[in-house]
Design a protein around this motif. Structure first.
Motif, short mmCIF file in Angstrom:
data_model
loop_
_atom_site.label_atom_id
_atom_site.label_comp_id
_atom_site.label_asym_id
_atom_site.label_seq_id
_atom_site.Cartn_x
_atom_site.Cartn_y
_atom_site.Cartn_z
N GLU A 192 1.18 -1.26 0.32
CA GLU A 192 0.32 0.23 -0.05
C GLU A 192 1.28 1.38 0.33
O GLU A 192 0.18 2.53 -0.57
CB GLU A 192 -1.37 -0.32 1.34
N ASN A 193 1.86 0.79 0.42
CA ASN A 193 2.99 2.56 0.71
C ASN A 193 2.98 2.31 -0.33
O ASN A 193 3.48 3.41 -0.60
CB ASN A 193 4.14 2.26 1.96
N LYS A 194 3.65 1.46 -2.01
CA LYS A 194 4.53 1.81 -2.90
C LYS A 194 3.43 2.65 -3.50
O LYS A 194 4.08 3.37 -4.17
CB LYS A 194 5.01 0.79 -3.11
N LEU A 195 2.59 1.77 -4.04
CA LEU A 195 1.83 2.05 -4.56
C LEU A 195 0.86 3.63 -3.92
O LEU A 195 1.25 4.45 -5.51
CB LEU A 195 0.08 1.06 -4.19
N GLN A 196 1.38 4.29 -3.29
CA GLN A 196 0.38 5.26 -2.77
C GLN A 196 1.82 6.36 -3.04
O GLN A 196 1.77 7.55 -3.44
CB GLN A 196 0.30 5.51 -1.13
N GLU A 197 3.15 5.94 -3.00
CA GLU A 197 4.08 6.47 -3.69
C GLU A 197 3.88 6.91 -5.14
O GLU A 197 4.31 8.07 -5.66
CB GLU A 197 5.20 5.95 -3.08
N LEU A 198 3.28 5.85 -5.83
CA LEU A 198 3.19 5.64 -7.43
C LEU A 198 2.51 6.70 -7.65
O LEU A 198 2.49 7.83 -8.92
CB LEU A 198 3.55 4.53 -8.20
N ILE A 199 1.37 6.53 -7.05
CA ILE A 199 0.18 8.13 -7.01
C ILE A 199 0.78 9.16 -7.15
O ILE A 199 0.49 10.32 -7.77
CB ILE A 199 -0.98 7.43 -6.32
N ASP A 200 0.79 8.95 -5.77
CA ASP A 200 1.51 10.64 -5.22
C ASP A 200 2.56 11.34 -6.40
O ASP A 200 2.32 12.62 -6.71
CB ASP A 200 2.39 10.90 -4.04
N ASN A 201 3.56 10.44 -6.54
CA ASN A 201 4.21 10.84 -8.27
C ASN A 201 4.06 10.72 -9.66
O ASN A 201 4.64 11.34 -10.43
CB ASN A 201 5.82 10.20 -8.36
N LYS A 202 2.02 10.26 -9.22
CA LYS A 202 1.90 10.41 -11.02
C LYS A 202 2.92 9.66 -11.71
O LYS A 202 2.78 9.80 -13.09
CB LYS A 202 1.18 12.00 -11.40
N ALA A 203 2.89 8.50 -11.45
CA ALA A 203 3.48 7.43 -12.06
C ALA A 203 2.90 7.13 -13.30
O ALA A 203 1.88 6.65 -13.20
CB ALA A 203 3.91 6.58 -11.65
N THR A 204 3.53 6.97 -14.44
CA THR A 204 2.96 6.23 -15.83
C THR A 204 2.85 4.75 -15.67
O THR A 204 3.64 4.46 -14.89
CB THR A 204 3.57 6.86 -17.26
N PHE A 205 1.96 3.92 -16.42
CA PHE A 205 1.90 3.15 -16.68
C PHE A 205 2.80 2.22 -16.82
O PHE A 205 3.17 1.08 -16.55
CB PHE A 205 0.38 2.41 -17.08
N GLU A 206 3.88 2.77 -17.88
CA GLU A 206 6.02 2.77 -18.15
C GLU A 206 6.32 2.55 -16.70
O GLU A 206 6.99 1.12 -16.33
CB GLU A 206 5.85 3.49 -19.24
N THR A 207 6.42 3.48 -16.20
CA THR A 207 6.92 3.92 -14.90
C THR A 207 6.45 2.74 -14.01
O THR A 207 7.50 1.90 -12.94
CB THR A 207 6.82 5.39 -13.77
N PHE A 208 5.39 2.83 -13.24
CA PHE A 208 4.41 1.50 -12.94
C PHE A 208 5.35 0.18 -13.02
O PHE A 208 5.51 -0.33 -12.18
CB PHE A 208 3.53 1.47 -12.91
N PHE A 209 4.90 -0.09 -13.86
CA PHE A 209 5.31 -1.53 -14.46
C PHE A 209 7.29 -1.80 -14.93
O PHE A 209 7.17 -3.03 -14.44
CB PHE A 209 4.38 -1.85 -15.75
N LYS A 210 7.32 -0.97 -15.08
CA LYS A 210 8.77 -0.87 -14.47
C LYS A 210 9.42 -1.39 -13.05
O LYS A 210 10.41 -1.69 -13.11
CB LYS A 210 9.28 0.45 -15.33
N GLU A 211 8.66 -0.66 -12.27
CA GLU A 211 9.33 -0.85 -11.07
C GLU A 211 8.40 -1.99 -10.74
O GLU A 211 9.16 -2.40 -9.10
CB GLU A 211 9.01 0.13 -10.39
N ALA A 212 7.35 -2.46 -11.31
CA ALA A 212 6.91 -3.73 -10.48
C ALA A 212 7.82 -5.23 -10.53
O ALA A 212 8.20 -5.82 -12.16
CB ALA A 212 5.64 -3.84 -10.96
N LYS A 213 7.18 -5.82 -10.26
CA LYS A 213 7.56 -7.28 -9.60
C LYS A 213 7.28 -8.35 -9.80
O LYS A 213 5.84 -9.07 -8.98
CB LYS A 213 8.62 -7.43 -8.49
N LEU A 214 6.62 -8.80 -11.42
CA LEU A 214 5.08 -8.73 -12.04
C LEU A 214 5.22 -10.32 -11.21
O LEU A 214 6.38 -10.81 -11.28
CB LEU A 214 5.78 -9.44 -13.16
N ASN A 215 4.17 -11.11 -11.35
CA ASN A 215 3.97 -12.25 -10.06
C ASN A 215 4.44 -13.31 -11.26
O ASN A 215 4.18 -13.06 -12.38
CB ASN A 215 2.55 -12.54 -9.83
#
Length: 120
Positions: free
Chosen positions: A49-72
């Motif tokens: 939840e904290n990392k998600l809020q950080e991405l929301i606050d930083n207005k991360a694009t989906f490109e950045t969002f998934f670049k930082e994600a560790k996909l299941n």
């Protein structure tokens, strides 16, 4: 339906923050909770939840969002049609990941059991 380069570009530039409230509304309207939504997002991306809020606050694009994600590792088990696109046929990896997320939110809203949504 085949995703065009323009469609892929639009998806990449869209911010997660602009879509997240729609995800919440969709699942809550169908009697599911924000906590369940967070669980689904964490399963797919590894974001708490904290990392998600950080991405929301930083207005991360989906490109950045998934670049930082560790996909299941089981994400490739997400199949079917979402927004008119067959997920497993999408050629652009980023667009496919965004559709994975859309599909999981859709399954949650439709009342699917959590074990099935999380492919366990």
């Amino acid at each position: 339906m085949k995703a065009t380069p323009e469609h892929n570009e639009r998806v990449a530039k869209m911010t997660f923050a602009s879509v997240y409230p729609h995800y919440i509304n969709k699942v809550e309207k169908k009697g599911r909770t924000k906590e369940e939504l967070l669980q689904v997002i964490e399963w797919l991306t590894g974001f708490d939840e904290n990392k998600l809020q950080e991405l929301i606050d930083n207005k991360a694009t989906f490109e950045t969002f998934f670049k930082e994600a560790k996909l299941n590792p089981n994400a490739n088990q997400i199949k079917g049609v979402i927004c008119g696109y067959r997920i497993e046929d999408l050629e652009n990896p980023l667009t496919q990941k965004v559709r994975y997320l859309d599909k999981l939110v859709d399954e949650l809203a439709k009342g699917r059991k959590m074990e099935k949504i999380l492919r366990s």
